[in-house]
Design a protein around this motif. Structure first.
Motif, short mmCIF file in Angstrom:
data_model
loop_
_atom_site.label_atom_id
_atom_site.label_comp_id
_atom_site.label_asym_id
_atom_site.label_seq_id
_atom_site.Cartn_x
_atom_site.Cartn_y
_atom_site.Cartn_z
N GLU A 135 0.81 -1.23 0.00
CA GLU A 135 0.00 0.00 0.00
C GLU A 135 0.84 1.27 0.00
N THR A 136 1.98 1.22 0.68
CA THR A 136 2.74 2.47 0.90
C THR A 136 4.07 2.51 0.16
N GLY A 137 4.49 1.39 -0.42
CA GLY A 137 5.80 1.34 -1.08
C GLY A 137 6.75 0.47 -0.28
N ASP A 138 7.77 -0.06 -0.97
CA ASP A 138 8.72 -0.96 -0.32
C ASP A 138 9.40 -0.32 0.89
N VAL A 139 9.59 -1.13 1.92
CA VAL A 139 10.28 -0.70 3.14
C VAL A 139 11.47 -1.62 3.34
N ASP A 140 12.66 -1.04 3.49
CA ASP A 140 13.87 -1.83 3.71
C ASP A 140 14.52 -1.41 5.02
N PHE A 141 15.67 -2.00 5.33
CA PHE A 141 16.34 -1.75 6.60
C PHE A 141 16.48 -0.26 6.92
N LYS A 142 16.92 0.50 5.94
CA LYS A 142 17.21 1.93 6.16
C LYS A 142 15.96 2.74 6.49
N ASP A 143 14.78 2.18 6.16
CA ASP A 143 13.54 2.92 6.34
C ASP A 143 12.91 2.72 7.72
N ILE A 144 13.46 1.80 8.52
CA ILE A 144 12.88 1.51 9.82
C ILE A 144 13.34 2.55 10.84
N ASN A 145 12.58 3.63 10.92
CA ASN A 145 12.88 4.72 11.84
C ASN A 145 11.58 5.16 12.53
N MET A 146 11.64 6.24 13.28
CA MET A 146 10.47 6.69 14.03
C MET A 146 9.34 7.13 13.09
N ASP A 147 9.69 7.68 11.95
CA ASP A 147 8.65 8.07 10.99
C ASP A 147 7.88 6.83 10.51
N PHE A 148 8.63 5.77 10.17
CA PHE A 148 7.98 4.51 9.78
C PHE A 148 7.13 3.97 10.93
N TYR A 149 7.70 3.97 12.14
CA TYR A 149 7.01 3.43 13.31
C TYR A 149 5.64 4.08 13.49
N GLU A 150 5.61 5.41 13.44
CA GLU A 150 4.35 6.14 13.65
C GLU A 150 3.33 5.83 12.55
N LYS A 151 3.81 5.75 11.32
CA LYS A 151 2.90 5.48 10.20
C LYS A 151 2.39 4.04 10.23
N PHE A 152 3.27 3.11 10.58
CA PHE A 152 2.89 1.70 10.61
C PHE A 152 1.89 1.44 11.73
N VAL A 153 2.13 2.01 12.92
CA VAL A 153 1.20 1.86 14.04
C VAL A 153 -0.16 2.49 13.68
N GLU A 154 -0.12 3.67 13.06
CA GLU A 154 -1.36 4.34 12.66
C GLU A 154 -2.13 3.50 11.63
N TRP A 155 -1.39 2.85 10.72
CA TRP A 155 -2.01 2.00 9.68
C TRP A 155 -2.70 0.80 10.33
N LEU A 156 -2.06 0.21 11.33
CA LEU A 156 -2.65 -0.93 12.04
C LEU A 156 -3.84 -0.49 12.89
N GLN A 157 -3.74 0.67 13.50
CA GLN A 157 -4.86 1.19 14.30
C GLN A 157 -6.08 1.44 13.44
N ALA A 158 -5.85 1.89 12.20
CA ALA A 158 -6.96 2.17 11.29
C ALA A 158 -7.76 0.91 10.95
N GLN A 159 -7.12 -0.27 11.19
CA GLN A 159 -7.81 -1.54 10.95
C GLN A 159 -8.44 -2.08 12.22
N ASN A 160 -8.49 -1.20 13.23
CA ASN A 160 -9.18 -1.51 14.49
C ASN A 160 -8.52 -2.62 15.29
N TYR A 161 -7.19 -2.72 15.20
CA TYR A 161 -6.49 -3.73 15.96
C TYR A 161 -6.20 -3.23 17.37
#
Length: 427
Positions: A166-192
């Motif tokens: 959905e958002t584009g490939d994510v690799d080692f270099k992309d795992i930072n706080m910006d990714f963390y916030e977006k990934f958590v928000e994406w999971l929350q949007a699915q009501n998890y």
């Protein structure tokens, strides 16, 4: 990188020498390949330093030595990746990989080396981690991953790939706080729930950590304190002795009866589902006329011996002295809701969860919350309330500290106070 990587000289015509690279990684296992670099005199080779001496007759010594330095480093890196991706690598794979680095590969070598040395990105590591530690012990636990952990990892990998799609490939270099916030928000949007989201973060960090230890990346943003798995306490029920007795007394059809019997063995012995669902006749032993269950716990490998009460013995008698045969965990969990309802375990239990980032409280019938793990929690709590020493219960449950044990059992402050009041100090 395991093994030994070296350069050495081989004499050819007119006392000239050709430089070889050798890789030894086991008894009698050595790969020797010509680098293509030659020197004018064999005596110009410094055996200790494994480099060409800087003397007049070798006017290209500095260029050759620099080339040897660069190639040695590159070969070491490639061999490390090969060992990480495939512990059963072959001599041919090693030869093809080294020849490709040296620029001396045939088309066949290039094909083998390319296949062997595929790009090790985060997606690849997720797959490797699951596949490798299914059979091999992890550095932390010294045991292969449990089935429940493997299911969790596979689910997390699937969700991670959905996010990437959905958002584009994510690799080692992309795992930072910006990714963390977006990934958590994406999971929350699915009501998890927070705990479900936290499981995704925990597993992703595990994969990142092992990839870091293998030198696949140098990104340590995921180690920041803020990059933490969301978590919250949720209702964890136990069944009282009277509720277990009600389940024991039920007349049930064969399928439900099978699930009930497995569950009650866990509730009266404290065994994990991975253990009570895999008992054999050999695990039932007789000591001085009494029945015991003895086994090496699947999770810890520790050998334990647990006395069988009359109800467990009666269950074994139903199966001609054998334990009930194994049954899929999800089928047992499905049946336990039906069994709990039939036993009229209908107390209302409020359950508070954070779903989609919002706290929600919803009442559940207690029978809807019964799972295979309820058996183990029921044993620990009921044994504690019955006055069995905490140390003895922990020997079976596997808890390492009393602090963790007390957070696990469902005992109130009043329960604890009553237990303390029984001590002679308060008499």
């Amino acid at each position: 990188m395991k093994g030994s990587l070296n350069y050495r000289i081989k004499e050819i015509k007119d006392s000239r020498g050709t430089i070889l690279i050798t890789y030894s990684y086991g008894r009698g296992t050595e790969v020797v390949i010509a680098t293509g670099k030659k020197i004018n005199q064999v005596s110009s080779w410094n055996k200790e330093k494994q480099r060409v001496r800087n003397i007049a007759i070798e006017n290209n010594s500095s260029i050759i030595n620099q080339w040897l330095n660069n190639k040695l480093s590159e070969v070491q890196q490639q061999l490390t990746q090969l060992q990480f991706s495939n512990e059963n690598f072959t001599n041919q794979e090693v030869k093809s990989l080294i020849k490709k680095v040296l620029g001396r590969a045939t088309k066949k070598d290039i094909a083998i080396a390319t296949d062997t040395n595929e790009i090790k990105n985060l997606k690849w590591c997720y797959d490797w981690y699951i596949k490798y530690y299914t059979k091999n012990p992890t550095p932390s636990t010294k045991h292969p991953l449990a089935n429940s952990t493997l299911r969790s990892l596979k689910t997390c990998k699937k969700k991670f790939l959905e996010y990437c799609k959905e958002t584009g490939d994510v690799d080692f270099k992309d795992i930072n706080m910006d990714f963390y916030e977006k990934f958590v928000e994406w999971l929350q949007a699915q009501n998890y729930s927070n705990n479900y989201i936290g499981n995704h973060i925990k597993n992703l960090k595990a994969v990142m950590n092992y990839a870091l230890s293998r030198g696949y990346h140098n990104n340590i943003d995921f180690k920041k304190r803020e990059f933490a798995k969301p978590t919250e306490k949720v209702a964890k029920i136990f069944l009282k002795e009277t509720e277990l007795q009600s389940i024991f007394n039920l007349q049930l059809p064969k399928g439900l009866s099978h699930s009930r019997d497995l569950f009650l063995i866990g509730a009266y012995t404290g065994l994990r589902v991975s253990d009570f669902n895999n008992l054999t006749k050999e695990n039932i032993i007789d000591i001085d006329g009494s029945k015991f269950i003895q086994l090496a716990q699947k999770k810890t490998k520790e050998i334990i011996t647990i006395p069988c009460n009359s109800k467990v013995i009666r269950i074994f008698e139903k199966y001609d002295g054998n334990p009930p045969s194994p049954k899929l965990d999800q089928h047992i969990n499905r049946d336990l809701k039906i069994i709990g309802a039939k036993a009229k375990i209908k107390e209302k239990v409020p359950v508070t969860k954070t779903l989609g980032g919002k706290e929600v409280t919803k009442p559940y019938f207690k029978y809807d919350l019964i799972t295979t793990h309820t058996a183990r929690r029921s044993f620990c709590t009921n044994a504690y309330k019955a006055g069995i020493p905490t140390f003895d219960i922990m020997a079976i449950s596997g808890h390492k500290t009393e602090k963790v044990f007390y957070s696990y059992i469902r005992a109130t402050n009043v329960d604890k106070a009553k237990k303390i009041a029984e001590h002679s100090f308060f008499k």
